[in-house]
Design a protein around this motif. Structure first.
Motif, short mmCIF file in Angstrom:
data_model
loop_
_atom_site.label_atom_id
_atom_site.label_comp_id
_atom_site.label_asym_id
_atom_site.label_seq_id
_atom_site.Cartn_x
_atom_site.Cartn_y
_atom_site.Cartn_z
N VAL A 165 49.70 40.33 43.68
CA VAL A 165 49.50 39.14 42.84
C VAL A 165 48.09 39.12 42.26
CG1 VAL A 165 49.42 36.62 42.80
CG2 VAL A 165 51.22 37.78 44.07
N SER A 166 47.10 39.47 43.08
CA SER A 166 45.74 39.39 42.53
C SER A 166 45.24 40.75 42.07
CB SER A 166 44.79 38.75 43.55
OG SER A 166 44.97 39.32 44.82
N VAL A 208 44.57 43.59 43.39
CA VAL A 208 43.47 44.29 44.06
C VAL A 208 44.07 45.34 45.00
CG1 VAL A 208 41.92 42.31 43.99
CG2 VAL A 208 43.38 42.65 45.98
N VAL A 247 42.74 38.29 35.36
CA VAL A 247 43.40 38.12 36.67
C VAL A 247 43.23 36.70 37.18
CG1 VAL A 247 43.35 38.80 39.10
CG2 VAL A 247 43.27 40.54 37.31
N VAL A 256 37.73 35.72 45.40
CA VAL A 256 37.60 37.06 45.98
C VAL A 256 38.18 38.11 45.03
CG1 VAL A 256 38.41 38.58 47.84
CG2 VAL A 256 37.63 36.27 48.36
N ALA A 257 39.36 37.83 44.48
CA ALA A 257 40.01 38.79 43.58
C ALA A 257 39.16 39.00 42.32
CB ALA A 257 41.40 38.28 43.20
N PHE A 294 36.11 41.04 43.00
CA PHE A 294 36.47 42.45 43.15
C PHE A 294 36.60 43.12 41.78
CE2 PHE A 294 40.05 45.46 43.12
CZ PHE A 294 39.58 46.43 43.99
N HIS A 295 37.31 42.43 40.85
CA HIS A 295 37.54 43.02 39.53
C HIS A 295 36.28 43.06 38.69
CE1 HIS A 295 41.77 43.61 40.03
NE2 HIS A 295 41.93 42.37 40.43
N TRP A 298 39.42 30.03 46.64
CA TRP A 298 38.65 31.06 47.36
C TRP A 298 39.30 32.43 47.27
CZ3 TRP A 298 40.24 33.68 51.85
CH2 TRP A 298 41.39 33.18 52.46
N VAL A 299 40.64 32.49 47.33
CA VAL A 299 41.29 33.81 47.21
C VAL A 299 41.14 34.33 45.79
CG1 VAL A 299 43.19 34.93 48.37
CG2 VAL A 299 43.21 32.45 48.11
N ILE A 300 41.28 33.43 44.82
CA ILE A 300 41.13 33.84 43.43
C ILE A 300 39.71 34.32 43.20
CG2 ILE A 300 41.14 33.03 41.03
CD1 ILE A 300 43.49 31.23 41.77
N HIS A 327 38.70 41.95 32.60
CA HIS A 327 39.84 42.04 33.50
C HIS A 327 39.75 40.99 34.60
CE1 HIS A 327 43.35 43.79 35.24
NE2 HIS A 327 42.76 44.05 36.39
N PRO A 380 48.24 33.54 45.71
CA PRO A 380 48.13 34.89 46.26
C PRO A 380 48.45 34.98 47.75
CG PRO A 380 46.06 34.17 45.23
CD PRO A 380 46.96 33.01 45.25
N VAL A 411 43.62 27.48 46.39
CA VAL A 411 43.68 28.91 46.08
C VAL A 411 42.38 29.43 45.50
CG1 VAL A 411 46.16 29.11 45.81
CG2 VAL A 411 44.77 28.39 43.87
N GLN A 439 49.58 39.73 48.45
CA GLN A 439 48.25 39.30 48.00
C GLN A 439 47.64 40.37 47.09
OE1 GLN A 439 45.48 38.43 51.14
NE2 GLN A 439 43.83 37.94 49.71
N ALA A 474 53.19 30.34 44.02
CA ALA A 474 52.61 31.13 42.94
C ALA A 474 51.23 31.63 43.33
CB ALA A 474 52.53 30.29 41.67
N LEU A 499 46.31 33.89 37.76
CA LEU A 499 46.57 33.22 39.04
C LEU A 499 46.46 31.71 38.89
CD1 LEU A 499 44.63 35.61 41.43
CD2 LEU A 499 47.11 35.31 41.26
#
Lengths: 204, 228, 198
Positions: free
Chosen positions: A149-150, A152, C91, C74-75, C78-79, C70-72, C87, A95, C68, A146, A93, C95
């Motif tokens: 899912v996120s 971007v 997001v 980053v996302a 970005f938003h 660190w990826v979350i 938003h 990213p 997860v 990626q 689940a 996640l």
């Protein structure tokens, strides 16, 4: 060759099963901290994609593909086989799941390219196979997933991925190529096996 | 059915252009047969012929009337095989699963499987280790597990290829003591000559040929002379 | 291999795997298909309640999210800059909930039960040449092999240190792979001797 049509259906014999299991286990073992620190233990770079590249380069398309599928299934079943002891459905689940799902395809492509040359293993071709399959194909699956899912841009995802993984992955492709070249020389039976199997027909 | 006899008839075996067995003919009806010889003498290949793991380049091998080439499946049900490295022959993650493996493949009723697993675990001194991961066993325990797992589907014959080579003295003795209690016919390939003392017959191989076929004491003497 | 299963007595532990997978799938569809702040907030609450019902210690629950983060991050970052904080929060929430719910299924389900699901799921592929029993065998065999391979890597590394062969990774990987292949040969032979090819 007729191989490309047949690989899906032919039964796996005991030795195929053993090789697939051993390489799947190798991929898992390379994720255990301390088994192999090529780059120190700090960066999120693991040796596991090295295992993926080795599976494709050494076992070929079909068995390499299946070794990666087995790792994914066992991770999904709840075993902590990914680097850092990660595992379980949570991984799927997250990213970055696309990179994981890219493994079997990557190994398939590496194996397919490599098999064109076997029993010879020219280094340039081997390296190209590892870069195309082990890096390009894996990213081609990982980055869009990626991004989706996120939510971007693919560009942002691609930039993150390249910055974090690309240098390590290039080194791994080089290592995998060198290892595969030595192994194919030390163990020529592997490459010969496909031909030999076709020849032997229904042995048992 | 047919008589209880392993018949190896004019067998020659080659790997590529290397001949590992040459014109071997022998009939085995004894309860316990030992096989000795130097490294590379062909004795491991001989063992592998007996359950069809290796099919001869020329000649035939029949086990109780079954041809290893034609009736491979039936031969493998009849002949269990123990390898040298216990680690490489345990195929399931836990002790109980590995013992049950062969029986489940034969689709025996689960109740019977469970009962037989319990019985073998007790008999081979593995009690309390049912759900133990196989890799955490000691080397000796692993070889006992391998033996239990191969005996579980009740073969008529047990072929062992240097089963004690990687074991210490105590585990070697334990393994051999267990072999002595088996009602199954046993073919034991070994470098541990003292294990063959009570055997009915011993074969000596040298450079792919069967050079001696006699009582243990005589065979061991021949082998010792060969090695000097 | 014990896996990530966290034993406890709860309705979530007792529920059949198939049901849990179906509910999880449904939750994902709503979470990502419908989305929006309301859905995410409700999902967040449901997730926390579900963890409480399953008696998962909060530390273990949070540990599921750590890989997860660190990826979350980053996302979300970005938003935050492109479409604003709301938003970004949605997001990130999506996640986090997705990962947490999926992880909860793993925490409450034995590995063996999941392996049985795979075996069952392989059945419809029989016409394609997939043999469910062989799938099960392959998975079990791999679980058996993981400690063998960890052991091989360890032994080769020790040998390398003992001989003082520099830091060349080839000196470690090549012998390990050769030994792995030899192990595979022996295992293959053992499987054949036990009738796997018959």
């Amino acid at each position: 060759m007729a191989d490309t049509r047949r690989w899906r259906l032919a039964r796996l014999d005991a030795r195929d099963l053993a090789q697939i299991a051993v390489f799947a286990a190798l991929i898992a073992a390379l994720g255990v901290p301390g088994t192999l620190h090529l780059f120190g233990n700090s960066v999120p770079i693991t040796a596991q994609t090295l295992g993926v590249m080795l599976a494709g380069s050494i076992l070929g398309a079909r068995r390499g593909f299946l070794a990666c599928v087995v790792v994914i299934l066992l991770v999904a079943a709840g075993l902590p086989l990914l680097a850092g002891g990660r595992g379980g459905l949570g991984v799927f689940a997250g990213p970055t799941v696309g990179y994981l799902l890219g493994w079997p395809l990557g190994a398939l492509v590496i194996g397919w390219i490599t098999e064109r040359a076997l029993p010879r293993y020219p280094l340039v071709l081997g390296f190209a196979a590892n870069v195309v399959g082990g890096i390009a194909v894996v990213y081609a699956v990982g980055i869009p997933v990626q991004a989706w899912v996120s939510d971007v841009d693919s560009f942002v995802a691609a930039a993150t991925a390249s910055l974090t993984f690309l240098p390590g992955d290039l080194i791994k492709a080089a290592i995998a190529t060198a290892v595969a070249s030595q192994v194919h020389r030390a163990y020529p039976a592997l490459a010969a096996r496909r031909a030999q199997k076709a020849e032997a027909g229904d042995r048992s | 059915m047919t008589q209880a006899e392993i018949a190896v008839d004019r067998v020659t075996h080659r790997y590529g252009d290397r001949t590992v067995l040459e014109e071997v003919t022998v009939r085995l009806t004894e309860h316990r047969v030992g096989v000795i010889g130097a490294n590379g003498s062909g004795k491991s290949t001989f063992a592998r012929l007996l359950n069809g793991l290796v099919l001869p380049s020329a000649g035939t091998v029949t086990v109780d009337g079954l041809d290893t080439r034609r009736d491979g499946k039936a031969v493998r049900r009849k002949v269990g095989f123990i390898f040298t490295d216990p680690d490489a022959q345990i195929v399931m993650p836990t002790v109980a699963e590995d013992i049950a493996f062969g029986m489940r493949r034969l689709k025996l009723p689960e109740e019977q499987v469970r009962q037989r697993v319990a019985e073998l675990i007790a008999r081979f001194g593995l009690s309390g280790l049912e759900d133990h991961p196989a890799h955490l066993l000691s080397g000796g325990q692993k070889q006992l597990l391998a033996l239990a797992a191969v005996l579980a589907p009740e073969p008529d014959i047990l072929v062992c290829d240097e089963p004690t080579t990687l074991l210490d003295l105590r585990n070697t003795r334990r393994f051999s003591a267990l072999l002595e209690t088996l009602e199954q016919r046993v073919v034991l390939v070994t470098h541990h000559l003292e294990l063959l003392e009570n055997f009915d017959r011993v074969l000596v191989f040298d450079e792919g040929r069967l050079i001696e076929d006699t009582k243990p004491a005589v065979a061991v003497a021949t082998y010792r002379k060969l090695m000097t | 291999m014990i896996g990530l299963y966290h034993p406890a007595d709860s309705p979530l532990h007792r529920a059949p795997v198939g049901l849990k997978l179906a509910v999880l799938l449904g939750a994902m569809v709503v979470l990502f298909g419908v989305g929006g702040p309301v859905v995410v907030t409700v999902a967040l609450v449901v997730t926390v309640v579900a963890y409480a019902v399953a008696k998962i210690p909060w530390r273990l629950g949070l540990a599921q999210l750590r890989p997860v983060l660190w990826v979350i991050g980053v996302a979300a970052g970005f938003h935050l800059f492109t479409s604003g904080p709301q938003h970004a929060a949605v997001v990130a929430g999506q996640l986090l909930v997705a990962v947490a719910l999926a992880a909860l299924l793993t925490l409450t389900t034995r590995v063996s039960a999941m392996l049985r699901v795979f075996e069952t799921a392989a059945r419809p592929f029989r016409p394609l040449g997939v043999d469910p029993a062989r799938v099960a065998l392959l998975l079990a065999l791999t679980i058996r092999c993981v400690p063998l391979l960890i052991n091989i890597l360890g032994t080769v590394r020790e040998a390398r240190q003992a001989r003082g062969v520099g830091r060349n990774p080839l000196a470690l990987v090549t012998p390990a792979v050769v030994r792995a292949l030899r192990t595979a040969d022996e295992l293959g032979e053992a499987l054949a001797a036990r009738g796997v090819d018959d």
